[in-house]
Write an enzyme that holds these catalytic residues in place. Structure first.
Site, PDB file in Angstrom:
ATOM      1  N   ILE A 118      16.494   6.105   9.182  1.00 26.99           N
ATOM      2  CA  ILE A 118      18.079   5.811   8.711  1.00 26.99           C
ATOM      3  C   ILE A 118      18.981   4.962   9.591  1.00 26.99           C
ATOM      4  O   ILE A 118      19.790   4.665   9.370  1.00 26.99           O
ATOM      5  CB  ILE A 118      18.538   7.473   8.540  1.00 26.99           C
ATOM      6  CG1 ILE A 118      19.680   7.441   7.813  1.00 26.99           C
ATOM      7  CG2 ILE A 118      18.815   7.752  10.011  1.00 26.99           C
ATOM      8  CD1 ILE A 118      20.068   8.994   7.434  1.00 26.99           C
ATOM      9  N   GLY A 151      12.440  10.360  24.782  1.00 30.78           N
ATOM     10  CA  GLY A 151      13.423  10.230  23.817  1.00 30.78           C
ATOM     11  C   GLY A 151      13.213  10.687  22.360  1.00 30.78           C
ATOM     12  O   GLY A 151      13.874  10.289  21.305  1.00 30.78           O
ATOM     13  N   GLN A 152      11.978  11.404  22.518  1.00 31.01           N
ATOM     14  CA  GLN A 152      11.812  12.121  20.969  1.00 31.01           C
ATOM     15  C   GLN A 152      13.021  12.904  20.415  1.00 31.01           C
ATOM     16  O   GLN A 152      13.649  13.970  21.300  1.00 31.01           O
ATOM     17  CB  GLN A 152      10.637  12.912  20.942  1.00 31.01           C
ATOM     18  CG  GLN A 152      10.338  13.451  19.704  1.00 31.01           C
ATOM     19  CD  GLN A 152       8.924  14.127  19.593  1.00 31.01           C
ATOM     20  OE1 GLN A 152       8.351  14.574  20.580  1.00 31.01           O
ATOM     21  NE2 GLN A 152       8.580  14.485  18.443  1.00 31.01           N
ATOM     22  N   HIS A 154       5.961  11.587  14.465  1.00 32.60           N
ATOM     23  CA  HIS A 154       6.112  10.403  13.558  1.00 32.60           C
ATOM     24  C   HIS A 154       5.728   9.005  14.241  1.00 32.60           C
ATOM     25  O   HIS A 154       5.986   8.689  15.543  1.00 32.60           O
ATOM     26  CB  HIS A 154       7.444  10.324  13.004  1.00 32.60           C
ATOM     27  CG  HIS A 154       8.717  10.521  13.934  1.00 32.60           C
ATOM     28  ND1 HIS A 154       8.866  11.710  14.660  1.00 32.60           N
ATOM     29  CD2 HIS A 154       9.336   9.710  14.643  1.00 32.60           C
ATOM     30  CE1 HIS A 154       9.938  11.671  15.741  1.00 32.60           C
ATOM     31  NE2 HIS A 154      10.003  10.087  15.724  1.00 32.60           N
ATOM     32  N   HIS A 204       6.554   5.236  14.533  1.00 27.96           N
ATOM     33  CA  HIS A 204       7.526   4.359  14.077  1.00 27.96           C
ATOM     34  C   HIS A 204       6.803   2.976  14.058  1.00 27.96           C
ATOM     35  O   HIS A 204       6.089   2.566  14.870  1.00 27.96           O
ATOM     36  CB  HIS A 204       8.650   4.043  15.453  1.00 27.96           C
ATOM     37  CG  HIS A 204       9.476   5.200  15.796  1.00 27.96           C
ATOM     38  ND1 HIS A 204      10.658   5.092  15.407  1.00 27.96           N
ATOM     39  CD2 HIS A 204       9.263   6.319  16.508  1.00 27.96           C
ATOM     40  CE1 HIS A 204      11.742   6.175  15.780  1.00 27.96           C
ATOM     41  NE2 HIS A 204      10.486   6.922  16.566  1.00 27.96           N
TER      42      HIS A 204
HETATM   43  P1  AMP Z   1      12.481   9.872  17.606  1.00 30.63           P
HETATM   44  O1  AMP Z   1      13.816   9.676  18.314  1.00 30.63           O
HETATM   45  O2  AMP Z   1      11.287   8.948  17.934  1.00 30.63           O
HETATM   46  O3  AMP Z   1      12.276  11.411  17.481  1.00 30.63           O
HETATM   47  O4  AMP Z   1      12.669   9.275  16.274  1.00 30.63           O
HETATM   48  C1  AMP Z   1      13.612   9.974  15.180  1.00 30.63           C
HETATM   49  C2  AMP Z   1      14.089   8.974  14.211  1.00 30.63           C
HETATM   50  O5  AMP Z   1      14.304   9.474  13.093  1.00 30.63           O
HETATM   51  C3  AMP Z   1      15.236   7.967  14.656  1.00 30.63           C
HETATM   52  O6  AMP Z   1      14.691   6.638  14.490  1.00 30.63           O
HETATM   53  C4  AMP Z   1      16.123   8.246  13.483  1.00 30.63           C
HETATM   54  O7  AMP Z   1      16.908   7.210  13.210  1.00 30.63           O
HETATM   55  C5  AMP Z   1      15.302   8.995  12.274  1.00 30.63           C
HETATM   56  N1  AMP Z   1      16.020   9.585  11.526  1.00 30.63           N
HETATM   57  C6  AMP Z   1      16.820  10.968  11.588  1.00 30.63           C
HETATM   58  N2  AMP Z   1      17.181  11.326  10.470  1.00 30.63           N
HETATM   59  C7  AMP Z   1      16.626  10.625   9.736  1.00 30.63           C
HETATM   60  C8  AMP Z   1      16.767  10.548   8.229  1.00 30.63           C
HETATM   61  N3  AMP Z   1      17.333  11.571   7.609  1.00 30.63           N
HETATM   62  N4  AMP Z   1      15.929   9.886   7.578  1.00 30.63           N
HETATM   63  C9  AMP Z   1      15.233   9.058   8.136  1.00 30.63           C
HETATM   64  N5  AMP Z   1      15.139   8.657   9.294  1.00 30.63           N
HETATM   65  C10 AMP Z   1      15.824   9.604  10.227  1.00 30.63           C
END
Ligand code: AMP
Ligand code: ZN
Length: 120
Positions: free
Chosen positions: A37, A99-100, A106, A108
């Site tokens: 997002i 930074g999770q 997931h 990236h």
């Molecule tokens: P992390 O910081 O590694 O846990 O990554 C979480 C990721 O989820 C971040 O890059 C956010 O931009 C992404 N994110 C959070 N909410 C959503 C959402 N509703 N749809 C898609 N991505 C999201």
């Protein structure tokens, strides 16, 4: 009173259940991939297992096939997005200091620009 399950709390479990909209780019019975997002690169996808595993720190031997499957999807999507040969970055943040922010494992997948090393 019915118990609260992690599926009701976890953002990515809600995305899997289609309770929250997302731009899905790949789906099968055990995995889902969708657009981040808040993209940090021209291509920024998230590849997740449908099983709720909070962090990479929480995997166990039984998850090997699932984890390998996620990376097969990474390769397939990198090819589809034309970043297979130009190069791409995969990141898995595990835990707060990394930074999770979403505690559902997931990967990236980012590409379409040059990345720096070491990362910040
Ligand atoms: P992390 O910081 O590694 O846990 O990554 C979480 C990721 O989820 C971040 O890059 C956010 O931009 C992404 N994110 C959070 N909410 C959503 C959402 N509703 N749809 C898609 N991505 C999201
Ligand atoms: Zn979850």
């Amino acid at each position: 009173m019915s118990p609260v399950h992690f599926e009701d709390k976890c953002l990515f479990c809600k995305i899997i259940q289609k309770k929250i909209p997302s731009k899905i780019v790949y789906e099968d019975e055990s995995a889902l991939a969708f657009e981040d997002i808040s993209p940090q690169a021209p291509v920024h996808l998230l590849i997740i297992p449908k099983t709720h595993i909070p962090r990479l720190a929480d995997i166990n031997a039984g998850d090997e096939k699932q984890l390998a499957h996620l990376f097969t999807i990474v390769r397939k999507l990198a090819e589809e997005k034309n970043i297979l040969e130009s190069g791409f970055r995969t990141v898995i943040n595990s835990g707060e200091e990394a930074g999770q922010t979403v505690f559902h494992l997931h990967v990236h997948l980012m590409g379409g620009r040059a990345f720096h090393w070491p990362p910040g």
